[in-house]
Design an enzyme around this catalytic site. Structure first.
Site, PDB file in Angstrom:
ATOM      1  CE  LYS A 264     -19.335  71.097  38.515  1.00  0.00           C
ATOM      2  NZ  LYS A 264     -17.981  70.612  37.818  1.00  0.00           N
TER       3      LYS A 264
ATOM      4  CB  SER B 172     -22.144  75.000  29.336  1.00  0.00           C
ATOM      5  OG  SER B 172     -21.529  74.884  30.073  1.00  0.00           O
TER       6      SER B 172
ATOM      7  N   GLY C 123      -8.602  75.698  30.696  1.00  0.00           N
ATOM      8  CA  GLY C 123     -10.203  75.188  31.377  1.00  0.00           C
ATOM      9  C   GLY C 123     -10.989  75.130  30.164  1.00  0.00           C
TER      10      GLY C 123
ATOM     11  N   GLY D 113      -6.983  72.383  45.567  1.00  0.00           N
ATOM     12  CA  GLY D 113      -7.889  73.115  45.558  1.00  0.00           C
ATOM     13  C   GLY D 113      -8.002  71.561  46.604  1.00  0.00           C
TER      14      GLY D 113
ATOM     15  N   GLY E  59     -11.904  70.843  46.348  1.00  0.00           N
ATOM     16  CA  GLY E  59     -13.282  70.822  45.809  1.00  0.00           C
ATOM     17  C   GLY E  59     -13.808  69.245  45.087  1.00  0.00           C
TER      18      GLY E  59
END
Length: 269
Positions: free
Chosen positions: A66, A15, A231, A125, A127
């Site tokens: 998050k 980032s 990603g 997944g 999450g």
């Protein structure tokens, strides 16, 4: 103004590379850093910044923070509420605004590379990222979503979040071993360590494979699928939305992507 990405661990994050490249491209003298913030410490960290008066404008939030970010916010966007987590905190005056750019970022990342129909989607997944990308698949047209996880009881919240989409998709939770290519799209939110040869073989032939991992790359699952979304694609598009939220300017997408690609090449050289 100052911005940062928060998480634990955080040293691997691209980032800062993306946002700094964006600032240079548009001529902003802003800073963007990576800050390690442990689980349970986010609210105290945000409260200590002082907002814009302290020179702070925006925060990107990654695992495991998050859901904490959503809880800390004074104002929550509709999509962050829908996902049940926030990856973006905008500091304005005395208020903290929460948003989730993973959802629209995932939609943009897919549509940049794939124009096929998505009626059935599988999410690997369970999450926060699974919830966001599952909702993105529904935005893209999926009416049924299969959430495949090693421990089905841990995917309950993600499944409920996806099922709460206004279009009312059918959502089922199964074991990871039940994942297959009998679907229009597979989104993997699991680490490379969980991407076994057996799983890759079961998923081979899927029209669209979307692996949210960007480092290391390629992954075992990136070798399957007629079209692959990475990603990095997701990271760039969600970061571009954050960039605009923080600065009020259109994001220089090409420059941000180029910086990310260069950084990844440097890591493997």
């Amino acid at each position: 103004m100052r911005c940062a990405v928060l998480g634990d661990p955080i040293a691997h994050s691209l980032s800062p590379v993306l946002h700094r490249a964006g600032y240079v491209a548009v001529g902003l003298d802003w800073s963007y850093d990576a800050v390690q913030v442990r689980s349970g410490d986010l609210a105290g960290f945000v409260d200590g910044l002082g907002g814009p008066e302290g020179g702070w404008r925006g925060l990107s939030v990654t695992a495991p923070l998050k859901r904490e970010a959503l809880a800390r916010a004074d104002v929550v966007s509709a999509r962050a509420e829908l996902v049940g987590s926030a990856n973006t905190l905008l500091l304005t005056g005395q208020q903290v605004h929460a948003d989730n750019t993973d959802l629209p970022g995932a939609v943009a990342a897919v549509r940049e590379r794939y124009d096929g129909t998505i009626r059935h989607a599988t999410i690997l997944g369970g999450g926060a990222t699974a919830a966001a990308t599952g909702l993105a698949m529904v935005d893209l047209g999926a009416s049924t979503v299969l959430v495949a996880v090693r421990r089905p009881e841990r995917a309950r919240e993600a499944a409920e979040r996806i099922a709460a989409h206004p279009s009312g998709p059918r959502v089922d939770v199964v074991g990871l071993d039940d994942a297959s290519d009998d679907t229009d799209a597979i989104v993997s939110t699991i680490p490379v360590s969980a991407q076994t040869e057996r799983l890759a073989a079961a998923c081979a032939g899927v029209p669209l494979m979307f692996d949210v991992v960007y480092d290391p790359w390629p992954t075992p699952l990136s070798a399957v699928g007629s079209v692959v979304v990475s990603g990095l694609d997701l990271l760039v598009h969600q970061a571009a939305l954050q960039f605009t939220a923080f600065t009020g300017l259109a994001a220089p997408l090409a420059e941000m992507r180029a910086a990310g690609e260069a950084a990844l090449r440097e890591r493997v050289s």
